[in-house]
Scaffold this motif. Structure first.
Motif, PDB file in Angstrom:
ATOM      1  N   PHE A  36       0.879  -1.170   0.000  1.00 57.96           N
ATOM      2  CA  PHE A  36       0.000   0.000   0.000  1.00 57.96           C
ATOM      3  C   PHE A  36       0.916   1.219   0.000  1.00 57.96           C
ATOM      4  O   PHE A  36       1.435   1.627   1.030  1.00 57.96           O
ATOM      5  N   THR A  38       1.436   5.180  -0.592  1.00 58.53           N
ATOM      6  CA  THR A  38       0.744   6.465  -0.644  1.00 58.53           C
ATOM      7  C   THR A  38       1.662   7.522  -1.221  1.00 58.53           C
ATOM      8  O   THR A  38       2.812   7.658  -0.802  1.00 58.53           O
ATOM      9  N   GLN A 178     -11.472   4.931   5.524  1.00 60.10           N
ATOM     10  CA  GLN A 178     -10.077   4.523   5.717  1.00 60.10           C
ATOM     11  C   GLN A 178     -10.019   3.095   6.250  1.00 60.10           C
ATOM     12  O   GLN A 178      -9.222   2.265   5.774  1.00 60.10           O
ATOM     13  N   ASP A 179     -10.868   2.803   7.239  1.00 61.18           N
ATOM     14  CA  ASP A 179     -10.919   1.448   7.793  1.00 61.18           C
ATOM     15  C   ASP A 179     -11.346   0.447   6.719  1.00 61.18           C
ATOM     16  O   ASP A 179     -10.829  -0.674   6.652  1.00 61.18           O
ATOM     17  N   ARG A 182      -8.438  -0.128   4.253  1.00 60.49           N
ATOM     18  CA  ARG A 182      -7.414  -0.939   4.905  1.00 60.49           C
ATOM     19  C   ARG A 182      -7.840  -2.409   4.939  1.00 60.49           C
ATOM     20  O   ARG A 182      -7.043  -3.311   4.658  1.00 60.49           O
ATOM     21  N   HIS A 185      -7.637  -3.955   1.415  1.00 63.68           N
ATOM     22  CA  HIS A 185      -6.255  -4.222   1.017  1.00 63.68           C
ATOM     23  C   HIS A 185      -5.737  -5.492   1.677  1.00 63.68           C
ATOM     24  O   HIS A 185      -5.094  -6.330   1.032  1.00 63.68           O
ATOM     25  N   GLU A 201      -3.853  10.470   7.238  1.00 66.62           N
ATOM     26  CA  GLU A 201      -4.388   9.400   6.406  1.00 66.62           C
ATOM     27  C   GLU A 201      -3.262   8.544   5.842  1.00 66.62           C
ATOM     28  O   GLU A 201      -3.321   7.311   5.833  1.00 66.62           O
ATOM     29  N   LEU A 205      -2.671   4.420   6.762  1.00 65.58           N
ATOM     30  CA  LEU A 205      -3.006   3.408   5.766  1.00 65.58           C
ATOM     31  C   LEU A 205      -1.805   2.710   5.133  1.00 65.58           C
ATOM     32  O   LEU A 205      -1.917   1.563   4.708  1.00 65.58           O
ATOM     33  N   SER A 206      -0.687   3.367   5.052  1.00 66.15           N
ATOM     34  CA  SER A 206       0.374   2.955   4.124  1.00 66.15           C
ATOM     35  C   SER A 206       1.333   1.924   4.694  1.00 66.15           C
ATOM     36  O   SER A 206       1.639   1.916   5.876  1.00 66.15           O
TER      37      SER A 206
END
Length: 356
Positions: A36, A38, A178-179, A182, A185, A201, A205-206
């Motif tokens: 992931f 970003t 966002q959840d 995640r 992914h 963010e 997430l990343s």
């Protein structure tokens, strides 16, 4: 070229010019399968331009793109097989949820049975069971974003590209999405390349973050490493708050570096970066004291402002020489003697400071 699974997506010396303007300037990076990544930076930094070049909607002025080691620089977008989620969702308003998700499958000539099965799977994966018959106008912003995600993932792309997909959502809904992203992914293992200007963010997430500024890649690393050990002043200041202390006379020792800040000794344990005249410390790494503690990395200051933020309180200090410093202190640890105008001491661990 087999694009069913992207083992590695690479960019080598990619530039994009619009006349004399350099939107991208010699960008090189590698995106690993399943990560992931970003792309983060201020407006006009080049992050969205780079995403559009990856997607095939823009063609680089120079440089090379590769997929699994094969050149795809001139490959049309439709042949890359990547999924794309746009900032404005880009749903077809006259189609139902099911029809929107089915559209890319129909374009690719999938059978009716396969389309029905896959649409049902995607509706369940993104949590829209019972909403398949609705049109976009009958959905909330978060539900529309889920439809966009389902449509982009329906063809099982090797890479999913997301261009600031949450910018139109309010704060609470943004956190929910966002959840959701995640979870998707982790569940699907698809490579995600995500564009945002929101630092929190990106950190949340990343697996890695690539920071852009003025068309150049400034740093690419894990969220923890890029936050705790930024390689430049721009990265340090862009990603969260940070205190920058002017220091002088830095000398090397077995313990790290020793320098002077306004007549007080400061010790820096980090030897990975060379000494400079600027010492950087994150606000949450500094502690506040009523009495002067022992040891190095202790600075006197006067409280000039206190901002209550619930569990934490932001305290702004001014040193005798006029340097402004910010601390983030747990509200429960604030003494009643720590008020605006009072003189206090601040300290930090040698491992928490870094030269910029």
């Amino acid at each position: 070229m087999d694009i069913s699974k992207a083992g590695e997506l690479g960019a080598a010396n990619v530039s994009k010019h619009y006349g004399a303007f350099r939107a991208l300037d010699d960008v090189s990076l590698t995106i690993q399968q399943g990560e992931f990544l970003t792309l983060l930076g201020p407006s006009g930094s080049g992050k969205t331009t780079f995403l559009m070049i990856l997607a095939g909607f823009e063609i680089a002025t120079s440089g090379k793109l590769s997929l699994n080691g094969n050149d795809m620089t001139q490959m049309p977008a439709e042949q890359r097989g990547f999924g794309m989620v746009f900032q404005g969702y880009a749903l077809f308003p006259h189609m139902t949820v099911e029809q929107n998700i089915a559209f890319p499958l129909k374009v690719r000539g999938r059978s009716r049975d396969e389309i029905k099965r896959r649409v049902g799977e995607m509706i369940e994966i993104v949590g829209l069971v019972g909403h398949g018959h609705k049109r976009p106008a009958g959905l909330s912003g978060g539900q529309q974003q889920r439809v966009a995600l389902a449509r982009a993932l329906a063809c099982d792309p090797a890479v999913l590209l997301l261009d600031e997909p949450f910018s139109a959502l309010d704060k609470n809904l943004r956190v929910q999405m966002q959840d959701e992203v995640r979870r998707l992914h982790q569940q699907l293992g698809t490579t995600f390349v995500f564009v945002t200007h929101d630092q929190s963010e990106a950190l949340a997430l990343s697996s890695r973050i690539a920071i852009f500024n003025k068309g150049q890649l400034q740093q690419i690393d894990t969220p923890a490493q890029i936050y705790e050990r930024p390689r430049s002043r721009f990265v340090a200041e862009f990603l969260g708050e940070i205190n920058l202390l002017p220091v002088s006379g830095a000398t090397s020792s077995n313990a790290g570096y020793t320098a002077d800040f306004e007549g007080s000794p400061v010790l820096v344990a980090d030897r990975e970066q060379p000494a400079s005249d600027t010492l950087a410390i994150r606000p949450e790494h500094m502690e506040l004291h009523i009495a002067r503690p022992e040891g190095p990395n202790v600075v006197e200051g006067r409280i000039v402002e206190m901002t209550y933020l619930g569990g934490g309180t932001q305290v702004k200090m001014a040193t005798p020489a006029g340097t402004t410093l910010a601390l983030m202190v747990p509200t429960a640890k604030l003494s009643s003697r720590m008020t605006q105008g009072s003189t206090v001491w601040m300290s930090w661990q040698a491992t928490d400071g870094m030269f910029i």
